[in-house]
Motif scaffolding. Sequence first.
Motif, PDB file in Angstrom:
ATOM      1  N   THR A   1      -4.241   6.398  -4.332  1.00 51.66           N
ATOM      2  CA  THR A   1      -3.809   5.137  -4.922  1.00 51.66           C
ATOM      3  C   THR A   1      -4.154   5.067  -6.405  1.00 51.66           C
ATOM      4  O   THR A   1      -4.974   5.836  -6.921  1.00 51.66           O
ATOM      5  CB  THR A   1      -4.463   3.957  -4.189  1.00 51.66           C
ATOM      6  OG1 THR A   1      -5.888   4.071  -4.261  1.00 51.66           O
ATOM      7  CG2 THR A   1      -4.046   3.929  -2.722  1.00 51.66           C
TER       8      THR A   1
ATOM      9  N   ALA B   1       1.092   3.715  -5.566  1.00 55.46           N
ATOM     10  CA  ALA B   1       1.007   5.162  -5.812  1.00 55.46           C
ATOM     11  C   ALA B   1       1.911   5.601  -6.952  1.00 55.46           C
ATOM     12  O   ALA B   1       2.320   6.759  -7.013  1.00 55.46           O
ATOM     13  CB  ALA B   1       1.348   5.930  -4.531  1.00 55.46           C
TER      14      ALA B   1
ATOM     15  N   ARG C   1       0.838  -1.200   0.000  1.00 50.36           N
ATOM     16  CA  ARG C   1       0.000   0.000   0.000  1.00 50.36           C
ATOM     17  C   ARG C   1       0.874   1.252   0.000  1.00 50.36           C
ATOM     18  O   ARG C   1       1.831   1.360   0.766  1.00 50.36           O
ATOM     19  CB  ARG C   1      -0.914  -0.021   1.223  1.00 50.36           C
ATOM     20  CG  ARG C   1      -1.958   1.103   1.246  1.00 50.36           C
ATOM     21  CD  ARG C   1      -2.981   0.828   2.319  1.00 50.36           C
ATOM     22  NE  ARG C   1      -3.971   1.876   2.466  1.00 50.36           N
ATOM     23  CZ  ARG C   1      -5.037   2.023   1.684  1.00 50.36           C
ATOM     24  NH1 ARG C   1      -5.225   1.175   0.702  1.00 50.36           N
ATOM     25  NH2 ARG C   1      -5.910   3.006   1.880  1.00 50.36           N
TER      26      ARG C   1
ATOM     27  N   ASP D   1      -3.310  -0.690  -4.951  1.00 55.44           N
ATOM     28  CA  ASP D   1      -3.000   0.065  -3.737  1.00 55.44           C
ATOM     29  C   ASP D   1      -1.710   0.870  -3.843  1.00 55.44           C
ATOM     30  O   ASP D   1      -1.333   1.560  -2.896  1.00 55.44           O
ATOM     31  CB  ASP D   1      -2.895  -0.893  -2.542  1.00 55.44           C
ATOM     32  CG  ASP D   1      -4.252  -1.430  -2.122  1.00 55.44           C
ATOM     33  OD1 ASP D   1      -5.249  -0.780  -2.450  1.00 55.44           O
ATOM     34  OD2 ASP D   1      -4.293  -2.492  -1.488  1.00 55.44           O
TER      35      ASP D   1
END
Length: 382
Positions: A200, A56, A45, A54
Motif C-alpha cells: 500500500t 496501491a 484497499r 490503503d
Amino acid sequence: MTAGPVTPTAARQWRTWRWAGLALVVIALIALASAWLTAPRPGGRMDPESTSSDGARALIALLRDQGVEVVVADTASEARQAVRDGSLLLVAQTGYTAAPELLRPLADAPGDLLLIEPAARTREALAPELRRAPAIGLSGAPDCDLPEADRAGTVSLGTPDAYAATDDTTHITSCYGGALVRYHAGGRQITVVGSADFLTNSTLLQEGNAALAMNLAGAQPRLIWYAPQHPDGETSPGASISDLVPEQVSWIVWQAWLAVGLIALWKVRRMGPLVTEDLPVVVRASETVEGRGRLYRSRRARDRAAEALRTATLQRLSPRLGLGANAQPPAIIATIMARSGGQLTDPQALQHSLFGPTPSTDDDLVQLAHALDDIERQVAHS
C-alpha cells in the motif's frame, strides 16, 4: 465618418496585452492540469488508482516505470480473459472479491498466481494446498532461500496470516515465519502472502517493502491486477447484516429488548382514582359571572349569553314547578301562570322571554335578563 489611423503606440499596446492574455490562459491551463494530475484520488484497499493510505497507485506507477504491463481487471471474468502464458495474476482480497464459484476458473488459468491476504473461501478456491497456520515466530527477516524475499531483506508486514501445507506431498518455500509461501501446482507457480500492508501507499517506503513488492508483482512482464472495488455483476447476493450476526448475539439483543419493555411497563404512569385538590385562590362567583359576561360581550355572543340565561332560569324553576327535565314549553308556561298567583298572565310574553329569539342588541339582552329575573321572583314568592 471614418475612424482615424491606428498609431504605432496603440498597436504595440494591443500586441502586449494580447501576449499577456495568452500567457495568462496558458498558465491557467497548466495550473488546472497540475491540480487534476496531483489531486488525491480516494479509493478502497488495494485500489490501483487510489492515492489514499490503503491504495496501491504508487506501486502501479513503479511497476509501469520498470516496463511491466499492468492490466486492471474489475471482475473475475475480465481477469480470466486477460491472463495468459508468461503473465502473473495478482488476486488481492477486498470486500468485493467474487464468490468461490467465480474464482475457480482462475485456478486453471495459465501463468503464475500471486494471492494477497486471501480469505478462507478465496484460498480454498485458488490455493487449496494451503491452510492457516499458527502465527508463531513471525518476524521481519525472510529467513528463507526465496530470491525475491532474500533480495528485499527485512520488511514490515504488520500482523500477517501464516500458512502451511495441508499435507506432506506439497513442498512449499516459507519466508517471514510463514507469512509468505510459494509452491508449484498444475505447472504454475503460486505465491501467497498473508498481508497487503507492504503493497500500500502508506508503507511502501518502509524498510524493504518496496523491494519485496516490486520483486513479487514485477516477476513477469505482464501483470493482471484483480482487486475489485465494486460488486462483481455475476456474483450471487451477499449476506445481509442479520446473517453476519452470530445467533448468540441475536438472543442477547432480544433479551435486552424484553428487559427494557418490562421495565417500561413497570415504570409507566398509570391512571389512578381522582384526587381532590384545593384551588390555589378563591374566586368569588360574581367575578366569574362578570368575567364570562365580558367574554361574551367582546365576541358579541348575545346568542350564547341569552341561551345561558334562559337555561339557568329554567333549571332553577323546574324543581319549584314540579316539572321534569323534559317538560315541553306549553306545559312550563301554563304551570308558571298558575303558580304566579295572577301576576303573570300573558303567555306570549312568557314564551318570548323563556323561548324567544336571540336579542339583537345589548339593551335587548339586558331587558331579557330583567324579564327572566322577574319571572323567577314571581314564582318564588307565590
